[in-house]
Design an enzyme around this catalytic site. Structure first.
Site, short mmCIF file in Angstrom:
data_model
loop_
_atom_site.label_atom_id
_atom_site.label_comp_id
_atom_site.label_asym_id
_atom_site.label_seq_id
_atom_site.Cartn_x
_atom_site.Cartn_y
_atom_site.Cartn_z
N TYR A 161 -22.74 45.93 -9.64
CA TYR A 161 -22.39 46.28 -8.25
C TYR A 161 -23.63 46.74 -7.48
O TYR A 161 -23.90 46.28 -6.37
CB TYR A 161 -21.34 47.40 -8.26
CG TYR A 161 -21.17 48.11 -6.93
CD1 TYR A 161 -20.56 47.47 -5.86
CD2 TYR A 161 -21.63 49.41 -6.73
CE1 TYR A 161 -20.41 48.10 -4.63
CE2 TYR A 161 -21.48 50.06 -5.51
CZ TYR A 161 -20.87 49.40 -4.46
OH TYR A 161 -20.73 50.03 -3.24
P1 NAD Z 1 -12.64 49.05 0.69
O1 NAD Z 1 -12.39 48.14 -0.46
O2 NAD Z 1 -11.57 50.02 1.04
O3 NAD Z 1 -12.98 48.18 2.00
C1 NAD Z 1 -13.70 46.97 1.94
C2 NAD Z 1 -12.93 45.92 2.74
O4 NAD Z 1 -13.72 44.71 2.77
C3 NAD Z 1 -11.57 45.55 2.10
O5 NAD Z 1 -10.51 45.78 3.00
C4 NAD Z 1 -11.72 44.07 1.76
O6 NAD Z 1 -10.54 43.30 1.92
C5 NAD Z 1 -12.82 43.62 2.72
N1 NAD Z 1 -13.52 42.42 2.25
C6 NAD Z 1 -14.13 42.25 1.05
N2 NAD Z 1 -14.64 41.02 0.98
C7 NAD Z 1 -14.35 40.40 2.15
C8 NAD Z 1 -14.61 39.09 2.67
N3 NAD Z 1 -15.26 38.17 1.94
N4 NAD Z 1 -14.17 38.78 3.92
C9 NAD Z 1 -13.48 39.71 4.65
N5 NAD Z 1 -13.19 40.94 4.20
C10 NAD Z 1 -13.63 41.29 2.97
O7 NAD Z 1 -14.02 49.80 0.41
P2 NAD Z 1 -14.68 51.08 1.10
O8 NAD Z 1 -14.67 52.18 0.12
O9 NAD Z 1 -14.10 51.26 2.45
O10 NAD Z 1 -16.19 50.57 1.23
C11 NAD Z 1 -16.66 49.91 2.40
C12 NAD Z 1 -18.11 49.52 2.21
O11 NAD Z 1 -18.91 50.67 1.97
C13 NAD Z 1 -18.36 48.57 1.03
O12 NAD Z 1 -19.36 47.65 1.43
C14 NAD Z 1 -18.89 49.50 -0.05
O13 NAD Z 1 -19.74 48.82 -0.95
C15 NAD Z 1 -19.65 50.52 0.77
N6 NAD Z 1 -19.77 51.83 0.12
C16 NAD Z 1 -18.65 52.58 -0.11
C17 NAD Z 1 -18.79 53.85 -0.68
C18 NAD Z 1 -17.60 54.74 -0.95
O14 NAD Z 1 -17.80 55.84 -1.49
N7 NAD Z 1 -16.37 54.33 -0.60
C19 NAD Z 1 -20.05 54.33 -0.99
C20 NAD Z 1 -21.16 53.52 -0.78
C21 NAD Z 1 -21.01 52.28 -0.19
C1 UGA Z 2 -18.60 55.44 -5.42
C2 UGA Z 2 -17.94 54.15 -4.93
O1 UGA Z 2 -16.86 53.77 -5.78
C3 UGA Z 2 -18.91 53.02 -4.83
O2 UGA Z 2 -18.29 51.92 -4.20
C4 UGA Z 2 -20.09 53.50 -4.03
O3 UGA Z 2 -21.04 52.52 -3.85
C5 UGA Z 2 -20.72 54.73 -4.67
O4 UGA Z 2 -19.73 55.75 -4.66
C6 UGA Z 2 -21.89 55.24 -3.88
O5 UGA Z 2 -22.00 56.42 -3.64
O6 UGA Z 2 -22.74 54.44 -3.53
P1 UGA Z 2 -18.94 56.54 -7.75
O7 UGA Z 2 -19.85 57.64 -7.35
O8 UGA Z 2 -19.06 56.01 -9.13
O9 UGA Z 2 -19.01 55.29 -6.80
O10 UGA Z 2 -17.49 57.13 -7.41
P2 UGA Z 2 -16.16 57.20 -8.25
O11 UGA Z 2 -15.68 55.85 -8.58
O12 UGA Z 2 -15.26 58.09 -7.48
O13 UGA Z 2 -16.64 57.94 -9.59
C7 UGA Z 2 -17.25 59.22 -9.55
C8 UGA Z 2 -17.36 59.74 -10.96
O14 UGA Z 2 -16.05 60.00 -11.48
C9 UGA Z 2 -18.01 58.77 -11.96
O15 UGA Z 2 -18.82 59.51 -12.84
C10 UGA Z 2 -16.84 58.17 -12.72
O16 UGA Z 2 -17.15 57.77 -14.04
C11 UGA Z 2 -15.87 59.35 -12.72
N1 UGA Z 2 -14.43 58.96 -12.81
C12 UGA Z 2 -13.92 58.06 -11.93
C13 UGA Z 2 -13.64 59.53 -13.79
O17 UGA Z 2 -14.11 60.35 -14.59
N2 UGA Z 2 -12.33 59.18 -13.86
C14 UGA Z 2 -11.76 58.28 -12.99
O18 UGA Z 2 -10.55 57.99 -13.10
C15 UGA Z 2 -12.58 57.71 -12.00
#
Ligand code: NAD
Ligand code: UGA
Length: 332
Positions: A161
């Site tokens: 990822y």
């Molecule tokens: P999410 O899965 O809730 O939202 C992503 C959306 O993108 C989904 O609704 C999905 O249907 C859409 N999508 C994916 N592929 C697509 C495509 N080919 N065409 C059209 N739509 C498409 O995820 P999120 O947590 O809201 O994350 C949003 C963005 O932020 C992502 O790019 C993710 O990598 C990034 N990000 C999220 C986190 C986090 O903590 N949530 C942290 C770092 C980065």
């Molecule tokens: C999150 C998002 O899922 C990614 O899409 C994003 O890119 C990333 O943040 C980011 O900051 O860039 P992550 O920090 O791994 O990734 O977030 P979680 O999936 O919430 O996991 C956080 C921690 O909880 C990890 O250590 C994971 O192993 C742990 N975890 C998660 C558990 O122990 N149990 C669970 O059921 C889920």
């Protein structure tokens, strides 16, 4: 602090495109932009008329005159018409999540995070979009020694990822250097939480376990640390990146609440008065021990700092989770 208490955003693009608008962060962003007076085209391949999660995420936008939803896959759809007259494109569509990226789903990660982004960039260049903000990730830094990560640090992605997210942001930055390409800000979001957070993420699962009494699986000993960043802070930084003419390149969005998973469990326990049952499981591949943002560039360039502390953010997240789910079956 819940969304309605967020200080008003004092600048917003007039017309914006939000990709991934049916997702967690994209739906909050689209809502805040519309609230600030922008006209927003939201694009997502999830169809709110058939996908209950997309419908729930978009519920506050349904029927809002400033919001137009397009159900389309960025891998195949005609993107150019969506971008005409856009002042900013917020490219959040993608496949998130570290753990499943090791499996057979990797092709989807590559397709949505890299190939679809390439199509968005080609279209943005053809149409002359002035600004593109892309959702990058703290995961590009990989394992650290616990010190705060700065945008100048060498990226060292530790999961498939994270590799796709680094490729995505670098591709965007390469297009920014190309004549006619948009100026690009790559926001490195750090573990975002708050209402409507994805159900695979830890904070959601911990709060759900505290509310329902179901056990919580801990991958490792729970001493992993994250810079948990509240959704409203993320939205504020993202809109600032869309309008600030001096912003360019990677910027960390995090730094407010560095805490361990066990700290989150303790807060969830105290909010509900119930002790979460923990089931320890093995550490997942690609999971980094610590993420920690140096937020100084976001402060200097975007005049941004996180405002919501972990306790207040978790309280708002929990209140949203505990609220009864509206009936979306009659969604227009
Ligand atoms: P999410 O899965 O809730 O939202 C992503 C959306 O993108 C989904 O609704 C999905 O249907 C859409 N999508 C994916 N592929 C697509 C495509 N080919 N065409 C059209 N739509 C498409 O995820 P999120 O947590 O809201 O994350 C949003 C963005 O932020 C992502 O790019 C993710 O990598 C990034 N990000 C999220 C986190 C986090 O903590 N949530 C942290 C770092 C980065
Ligand atoms: C999150 C998002 O899922 C990614 O899409 C994003 O890119 C990333 O943040 C980011 O900051 O860039 P992550 O920090 O791994 O990734 O977030 P979680 O999936 O919430 O996991 C956080 C921690 O909880 C990890 O250590 C994971 O192993 C742990 N975890 C998660 C558990 O122990 N149990 C669970 O059921 C889920």
């Amino acid at each position: 602090m819940p969304q309605h208490e967020q200080p008003p955003t004092n600048a917003s693009p007039r017309r914006a495109v939000v990709t991934g608008s049916a997702g967690f962060i994209g739906s909050h962003l689209a809502h805040a932009l519309v609230q600030a007076g922008a006209t927003v085209i939201g694009v997502d391949r999830r169809d709110p008329s058939t996908d209950p999660m997309a419908a729930a995420n978009l519920a506050a936008l349904r029927g809002r005159p400033g919001y137009h939803h397009v159900t389309a896959d960025l891998l195949h759809c005609a993107i150019d018409p969506l971008l005409i007259d856009a002042d900013a494109v917020f490219h959040l569509a993608g496949i998130p999540g570290v753990r499943p990226s090791w499996g057979p789903q990797f092709g989807d990660y590559l397709a949505s995070n890299v190939l679809a982004t390439h199509r968005v960039l080609e279209a943005s260049t053809r149409i002359g979009v002035p600004r593109l903000v892309v959702a990058s990730s703290s995961s590009v830094y990989g394992p650290t020694d616990g010190d705060a990560s700065r945008e100048t640090d060498r990226p060292n992605p530790a999961s498939p990822y994270a590799v796709t997210k680094l490729a995505e942001e670098q591709l965007c930055l390469a297009y920014a250097e190309r004549p006619g390409g948009p100026s690009v800000v790559a926001l490195r979001y750090f573990t975002v939480y708050g209402p409507r957070q994805r159900a695979d993420m830890f904070t959601h699962r911990a709060l759900y376990a505290a509310l329902t009494g179901q056990p919580l699986r801990l991958y490792g000993d729970g001493h992993q640390r994250r810079d948990f960043t509240y959704i409203d802070d993320v939205v504020t930084a993202t809109i600032a990146a869309g309008v600030n003419p001096n912003a360019h390149g990677p910027i960390n969005v995090g730094g407010g609440s560095n805490a361990s998973l066990l700290d989150v469990v303790n807060i969830a326990n105290s909010l509900t008065g119930r002790e979460i049952q923990l089931h320890q499981d093995h550490v997942r591949n690609g999971d980094v021990l610590v993420t920690r943002a140096d937020p100084s560039r976001a402060g200097e360039v975007l005049d941004w700092q996180p405002r919501v502390d972990l306790h207040g953010g978790l309280r708002a997240h929990m209140q949203a989770l505990a609220a009864p789910m509206p009936d979306y079956s009659r969604a227009a």
